[in-house]
Scaffold this active site. Structure first.
Site, PDB file in Angstrom:
ATOM      1  N   LEU A 196      29.101   5.212 -12.063  1.00  0.00           N
ATOM      2  CA  LEU A 196      27.765   4.931 -12.615  1.00  0.00           C
ATOM      3  C   LEU A 196      26.803   6.094 -12.385  1.00  0.00           C
ATOM      4  CD1 LEU A 196      27.455   1.131 -11.734  1.00  0.00           C
ATOM      5  CD2 LEU A 196      28.110   2.170 -13.913  1.00  0.00           C
ATOM      6  N   HIS A 197      27.047   6.899 -11.361  1.00  0.00           N
ATOM      7  CA  HIS A 197      26.133   8.046 -11.156  1.00  0.00           C
ATOM      8  C   HIS A 197      26.271   9.087 -12.272  1.00  0.00           C
ATOM      9  CE1 HIS A 197      28.784  11.113  -8.698  1.00  0.00           C
ATOM     10  NE2 HIS A 197      29.391  10.662  -9.767  1.00  0.00           N
ATOM     11  N   ASP A 198      27.337   8.973 -13.073  1.00  0.00           N
ATOM     12  CA  ASP A 198      27.523   9.899 -14.209  1.00  0.00           C
ATOM     13  C   ASP A 198      26.678   9.505 -15.412  1.00  0.00           C
ATOM     14  OD1 ASP A 198      29.513  11.201 -12.775  1.00  0.00           O
ATOM     15  OD2 ASP A 198      31.153  10.112 -13.736  1.00  0.00           O
TER      16      ASP A 198
END
Ligand SMILES: C[S@@+](CC[C@H](N)C(=O)[O-])C[C@H]1O[C@@H](n2cnc3c(N)ncnc32)[C@H](O)[C@@H]1O
Length: 392
Positions: free
Chosen positions: A299-301
Site C-alpha cells: 500500500l505504500h506504493d
C-alpha cells in the site's frame, strides 16, 4: 538529563568505556535494545558535531555510495566473501587490474599493511542495495530536481509515477513513460536488483513470523481443512515472507498462495506447498474466504485513492468475523521518526509519488475501504509494524 560529568577527561574516558562495552555487549542486546542504543549514540554524535562538518559530510555522502558501487564492479566484495583469509590491498586491486589507490571500502584490519577482511553480510544484499540506491535513487533525484522543487513548493504530491517517469526518460531511455513496474519488467537487471533488495529488506529485524504472534492471532482460530486457503500473500514478490511462514509453521493444514504480477511468477523459486497465482491488484480478488490476506510494502506504493481501490477488492473477498487483513508497513511516528523509515519515505516520493504513513493516515485509508484496525504490532526496534485489521 545531566549526567553529572563536568570534566572533559572524565567525559572522554567514559565515552571510551562505553564504546568498549558496546563491542562486548552487542551480541547480548535484543533487537529493540540495540536500535535504542544506536539512537542514543547518534544523538550523542550529533551533539558533538559542528554545523559545517555535518553539512560537508552530508554533501559528500553520494561519493561514498558511488565508491562502494565501483568496489562492487571491481569484484572486491565477492573476492573477500570467497576468501577465508584476509586479503591485501594489492590482491584486491589485482582482481580487475585496478589501481590500488582506488580500491577499498571494507574493514581495514591492519592499517599499516592494508589488509582487508570480509563484512558479515551477503554479496547479493550489498550489490542489490547499492545498484538500487545508486543507479536508481540518485539518478532519479538528479534527473528531476525541478520536479522536487515543484513538490516542495506546492507541498503536494503529484499523480502516481509522474516524477519517476520524467526522471527516467534519459537514464533508462524511458521514452514510453512507463511506470516503475512496467520498466522493471523490461529490464532484468533492474528487476533482479529490486527483488533482491526487497528480500534483504527484513534486515536484522527478521521476518514477520519472527516477531508477530502468528499462532495466537491467526492460526488458533483457523477452522479450515486442506482445501481451504489459510494465507494469501498479495503481491508477495519472490515469496520470501511465505517461505518464512512455511519454515516456521510446516504443519499448517490450509493452502498458502503467492499472488504476483504474471511476469514475476517465474522469478519466485518455491518448494513445498506454496501455490503461485498471477493477479492484478486493481482487479477483483479471486481467492475468496481465506483466513489471512497478507500484504507487505504494497500500500505504500500507492496513493490513498488507489489504496482504497485495492482494499475494496480484498474486502469483497473476505468473510466478516473470520478473515483477517495483515498489513506489514512502516507506521511513522508523528515525531522523532527513525532514519531508516524516513529514508524509505523519501524514496517512496521518487519512485511512486507516495509516502510512508502515520497511524492516523493508515486509520483513514483503511476506514475509507470499510476496515477497522484491531491492533498495531511493532517490530523490535524500528517503525516496521503489522496492522491487524478486519471488516467493519
Ligand atoms: C514493494 S514490492 C513488495 C513485494 C513483497 N511484498 C515484499 O515485501 O518483498 C511491490 C510488489 O507489487 C507488485 N505489483 C506492482 N503492481 C502490481 C499490480 N498492478 N498487480 C499486482 N502486483 C503488483 C510488484 O511486482 C512488486 O513485487
Amino acid at each position: 538529563m545531566a549526567t553529572g560529568i563536568t570534566d572533559s577527561n572524565e567525559f572522554l574516558s567514559t565515552l571510551n568505556q562505553l564504546s568498549q562495552s558496546a563491542d562486548d555487549l552487542k551480541s547480548g542486546l535484543s533487537e529493540s535494545e540495540r536500535v535504542t542504543a544506536i539512537k542514543a549514540a547518534q544523538k550523542l554524535a550529533q551533539s558533538l558535531e559542528k554545523p559545517r562538518d555535518a553539512i560537508f559530510k552530508m554533501s559528500y555522502s553520494p561519493v561514498e555510495i558511488a565508491s562502494v558501487r565501483i568496489a562492487i564492479d571491481l569484484g572486491i566484495f565477492t573476492a573477500l566473501a570467497e576468501n577465508d583469509q584476509p586479503m591485501t590491498l594489492d590482491d584486491l586491486a589485482a582482481i580487475k587490474y585496478a589501481d590500488p589507490i582506488f580500491t577499498g571500502y571494507v574493514v581495514e584490519d591492519d592499517f599499516h599493511y592494508k589488509v582487508y577482511v570480509r563484512l558479515p553480510c551477503s554479496i547479493p544484499d550489498i550489490s542489490s542495495a547499492f545498484h538500487y540506491g545508486f543507479e536508481l535513487a540518485i539518478n532519479a533525484r538528479s534527473g528531476d530536481s525541478n520536479g522536487f522543487w515543484g513538490i516542495a513548493n506546492k507541498l503536494s504530491r503529484p499523480e502516481a509515477n509522474i516524477l519517476f517517469q520524467s526522471s527516467f526518460v534519459n537514464y533508462y531511455g524511458n521514452k514510453n513513460q512507463d511506470s516503475m513496474w512496467d520498466l522493471m519488467s523490461k529490464n532484468p537487471q533492474f528487476n533482479d536488483d529490486f527483488n533482491a533488495l526487497m528480500e534483504a529488506s527484513a534486515g536484522d529485524r527478521g521476518y514477520w513470523v519472527d516477531w508477530f504472534p502468528v499462532q495466537e492471532r491467526l492460526l488458533d482460530d483457523f477452522t479450515g481443512g486442506t482445501e481451504d486457503v489459510f494465507l494469501v500473500d498479495i503481491a508477495g514478490g519472490r515469496g520470501q515472507d511465505l517461505k518464512a511462514f512455511e519454515a516456521k509453521f510446516p504443519e499448517t493444514s490450509g493452502r498458502l498462495i503467492l499472488q504476483e504480477r504474471e511476469c514475476m511468477l517465474d522469478e519466485a523459486k518455491l518448494s513445498g506447498k506454496i501455490e503461485k497465482k498471477g493477479f492484478d491488484l486493481f482487479k477483483p480478488q479471486k481467492v475468496q474466504g481465506a483466513k489471512v490476506y497478507y500484504m507487505k510494502k504494497i500500500l505504500h506504493d500507492w496513493t490513498d485513492s488507489q489504496c482504497q481501490e485495492i482494499l475494496q477488492h480484498i474486502r469483497i473477498a473476505m468473510v466478516k468475523g473470520y478473515s483477517k487483513l495483515i498489513i506489514e508497513e512502516f507506521v511513522m511516528p508523528e515525531k522523532d521518526a527513525p532514519l531508516l523509515a524516513t529514508l524509505w519515505d523519501w524514496n517512496m516520493l521518487v519512485f511512486c509519488s507516495t509516502m510512508e504513513r502515520t497511524q492516523s493516515q493508515w486509520n483513514r485509508v483503511l476506514a475509507s475501504a470499510g476496515f477497522q484496525v484491531v491492533k498495531v504490532w511493532s517490530s523490535p526496534g524500528d517503525s516496521q509494524s503489522i496492522i491487524e485489521a478486519e471488516l467493519m
